[in-house]
Every structure is written in C-alpha cells, then in structure tokens.
Design a protein around this motif. Sequence first.
Motif, short mmCIF file in Angstrom:
data_model
loop_
_atom_site.label_atom_id
_atom_site.label_comp_id
_atom_site.label_asym_id
_atom_site.label_seq_id
_atom_site.Cartn_x
_atom_site.Cartn_y
_atom_site.Cartn_z
N HIS A 1 32.23 36.27 51.99
CA HIS A 1 31.00 37.06 51.88
C HIS A 1 29.90 36.45 52.74
CE1 HIS A 1 32.58 39.43 48.48
NE2 HIS A 1 33.11 38.29 48.06
N THR B 1 27.60 42.96 45.47
CA THR B 1 27.40 42.60 46.87
C THR B 1 26.28 41.58 46.97
OG1 THR B 1 28.02 44.85 47.52
CG2 THR B 1 26.89 43.51 49.16
N CYS C 1 28.85 41.73 32.99
CA CYS C 1 30.04 41.42 33.78
C CYS C 1 31.12 40.92 32.83
CB CYS C 1 29.74 40.35 34.82
SG CYS C 1 28.30 40.67 35.85
N LEU D 1 36.08 38.61 42.51
CA LEU D 1 34.73 39.06 42.16
C LEU D 1 34.15 38.18 41.07
CD1 LEU D 1 32.40 41.00 42.49
CD2 LEU D 1 33.58 42.64 41.01
N LEU E 1 37.22 42.64 35.80
CA LEU E 1 36.91 42.40 37.21
C LEU E 1 38.04 41.63 37.90
CD1 LEU E 1 33.18 41.33 36.82
CD2 LEU E 1 34.05 43.59 37.48
N GLN F 1 31.37 46.50 41.05
CA GLN F 1 31.32 45.83 42.33
C GLN F 1 29.98 45.10 42.46
OE1 GLN F 1 33.65 45.44 44.64
NE2 GLN F 1 35.16 46.68 43.52
#
Length: 502
Positions: A26, A132, A88, A97, A93, A130
């Motif tokens: 990332h 980011t 979360c 992630l 997941l 998701q």
Amino acid sequence: MNAPKKTDRLELARLEKLEKIQSLGHDPWGQRFDNHKPIAEVRPLCPEEPGEDGALVRVAGRIMTRRKAGKLRFIDLQDQSASIQLMCSRGDLEPELWELITALDDGDLIGIDGLLRRTRTGEVSIFVQQLTILCKSLASPPEKFHGLRDEETLVRQRYLDLIYTEGVVPRMLNRSAIIDSVRSTLRSNRFHEVETPVLHSIAGGAAARPFITHHNALDMPLYLRIALELHLKRLLVGGIERVYEIGRVFRNEGVDATHNPEFTMLEVYQAYGNYESMMDLTEQIVVDACQAVGQSLQIPWGEDGDIIDLTPPWPRKRYADLFQEHAGCDLKDSEAVRTLAGRLGIETDNVHHDVIVNEIFEQKVEDHLQGPVFVMDYPASICPLTKRSQTDPEIAERFELYIRGMELANAYTELNDPRLQEQLFMTQLEGQAEEDSMAKMDTDFIRALKVGMPPAGGLGIGIDRLVMLLTNSRAIKDVIFFPLTRHERVEGGERESKASAE
C-alpha cells in the motif's frame, strides 16, 4: 549513546508501521479517492433497527480514536462534517486487510467502504469491507486533557486546533458564510467589488503605524496598506458610483483581544449618499450576516447567558451627549476636560483639545456602549477625511457602531472639497506623531478630488470583529486561521514555544 526522547520513540513506532503498510503493498501517502460522501450525509441513511443491513457507503476521514474488543476493532472516523464509528471484524476480513488495520494509528487518514448498520447498543456504524490508506500520520496527537489546553500551541499549530478542538471548524466555516453574506447584501444593493493595491506609496486613509518595505527595482519605500479608502474614492471620481472591497490591511501595532496587525476590512462607498445612508446599510449587512449563520436577531454573548438584540432600527446617539453622560463634563469645557484627563493619566501638554477629548471618550464612554448603538457627530478636527456638518462646522458627519464596547464599524459623509482636504493634509494635529496621524499629504488624491468626487457615504467594517460578534468569540485570534504569534524559542537545536518550554 543517549536513549531516544519519548517523542522520538513514538515517531519510531509510527515509522515501523509505515514500513509495514508499504510491505503490504500500500502507498502510505495515498492516492485519489473518488465518490466518497460526507459523513453527515451518510449517517441518516442508517437503518433504525439494530443488525439490519443498510446501504453500502464510502467515506473518508481521520482516525480520532481506536478501541479493541477481542476480534473486533472499533475506530472513530471524523471528516469536516461529522464523525462515525467503524467496526472491523477479524472474521469478516481478509488476513491482509486485517494486517493493514493493525498498522493504523490515531491521526491516520483512511478511506472506507462498508455497510451501514446499527450496533446492539444503537450506535450508527459502518461495518468495514474495504480500507484504503490515504495518509500515514507520523505525529502523535496531542494529549486530550493536557496538550489541548495550551492556547499558544493551538494558535501556532491551528491545524491541531481544527482537528481536535470541538467547534473550531464550524466557527471558521461560519466566517466564510458571513463574508459570503456581506458580498450578497452588497450585490443586492448594486455595489461592485474591486481590488486595489496592497503596496502604497503613502500610508494614508487611517490613523495607524504602517509596515514599511522597499521596492528594489524602483528604489523607493512602500507601505503595506493601512486602509482601503483613498484608492476606492478615486474610483468614485472615475464614475463607479457604488464600490467596495474586502481586503487585508496591515497596522504595525499591538496584539490584544480585538487587534491583530493583519486583519480583514470591508470598505464601501456610495455616491450621492451620506453617513445616514451608511447606517441603514450597516444594519442590513449585520442582520443579513446574522441570519446567514442561522442566528436569530437575539444572539448570545459570553458565557453568562447575556443576549444582544440586533433588531433594527438601532439607537443613534450624539458623541457630545454620550461624553457629557459618562465623562461628566461638557466636551467644550477645556478646563474641565484637562482636569479629568489629568485624573485619568492622559497626556495634555502640547496636545490638541479634541485629541484629549477622544482619549477620555475611549476610557470613560466606550465600555458603556453595550449597543448596538451608532455614535454620531464626532469632533471635526479628528476626522480629516470627513465632511463637516452644515449646521456646525466643528462637527464631522461621522459615526462609529459599538456593540458591547467594541467598535465594529466606522463611517463618514465623505469630504469632497479639494481645497479643504489639502488644507487638512497640510495641518497635523498638535501632539499627534506623524506616523499616528491619518492626515497624510497625498497630492494625487487632491488632484483626483479636483476632477470632482460626488457627495458620498463611506463605511468600514472590521470583518474579524463582525465574525467575533456572530460566533460569540471573545478574542480575535479565535476567528483568524493564523493570527500573528511570537517566534518560537529555539533550544538545543529544536524549535519550541515558550509555553511548551516552560
């Protein structure tokens, strides 16, 4: 080798997490993140029943706090509009992630895709699908109950104030709404907005000490403008009959609750008007701005439940009458005025009578002007750019608007007699230093007046003070994004503020 400082260890831990984010493939500094919605628009879409799936949403913001509960991670995410809880679940997941989530810190900027759902306790939440990374924060947030109490730090590092102090962002956005309202009011009255020079060859238009600079190519001194007035009046001469500017002005003076050396001023000029025209316009500008930020005309002031009633029309009171009422003597009684000045510690030797009167007015009268109140008809000798009253040449057609002892606006019936203006430019008031006088000789302005300037009303409003009034702020630094502060003190090769060093 010396042990690293606490702050260094904290940053090192964040750098290690940055490397982990990179190792997972990332970009820790993020890229474009399209189609996300403000959190304030997303929250109402959440179903009312706990556990019921709502819409798939996309949001972005800063992590404010994180909490662990077994295989769950809870994150409070904040954007400009509002905040929301993220949930979360490790079981829902992908492992990669989840690893990314464990590399997050308070202060990081992230983008989220997930389902809206209420928790069993009724908390509006986004169940993360998701995540980011948009920017890794390398600086630890200030301590909630210690760092944020340091006012110097908050002013110097306004970005921290905006992030972590409740109410600062709405107040600053209200500033923008107030300025938008001022422009809208003036447009509706057929005024045209213009821009005039910031660098002046003559520091005129106000009684203030200028900042001085130098133009190398022309080898000439220049001044950062202390007022907008004289250039705008030239435009009146040129035939622009209703003109205004909202601009930064600069005065090389002190800093206190209502003064900053760099501030924002509105100046308005209306051909074929006078100072009474400007009173009507001032009321409209303030009332419209008040309504633009969702206020009623009974606005709060201070922390004691005090209310200011802005319902027009506002009282109009004569300067001389207020002086008599609160100073206790006739302003024309020279002996009584000088006696009172002596008791108040005001210098009187070689000082013009009306300058002494005005200093007494500032000390004895202004605090009583709870207002809103228009103080009108000032001594003419302290108003060198103002037209004299037709009935009494010792009185200038000038007003100042006061609210809770604070001057908010200043307006004139503008002087357009070039001969009298030139005489006033040439005659400095006794006891007033050249740099403090507004009677600066400006030969081009006299030349413009000889062409012919229509009779006019002129108005100046301090935008920062207007924002203070309408956001219930008691200090000008609270309504300016970046007010002037002293240099940070440098010790041991590091730059730190006096407050933090002590």
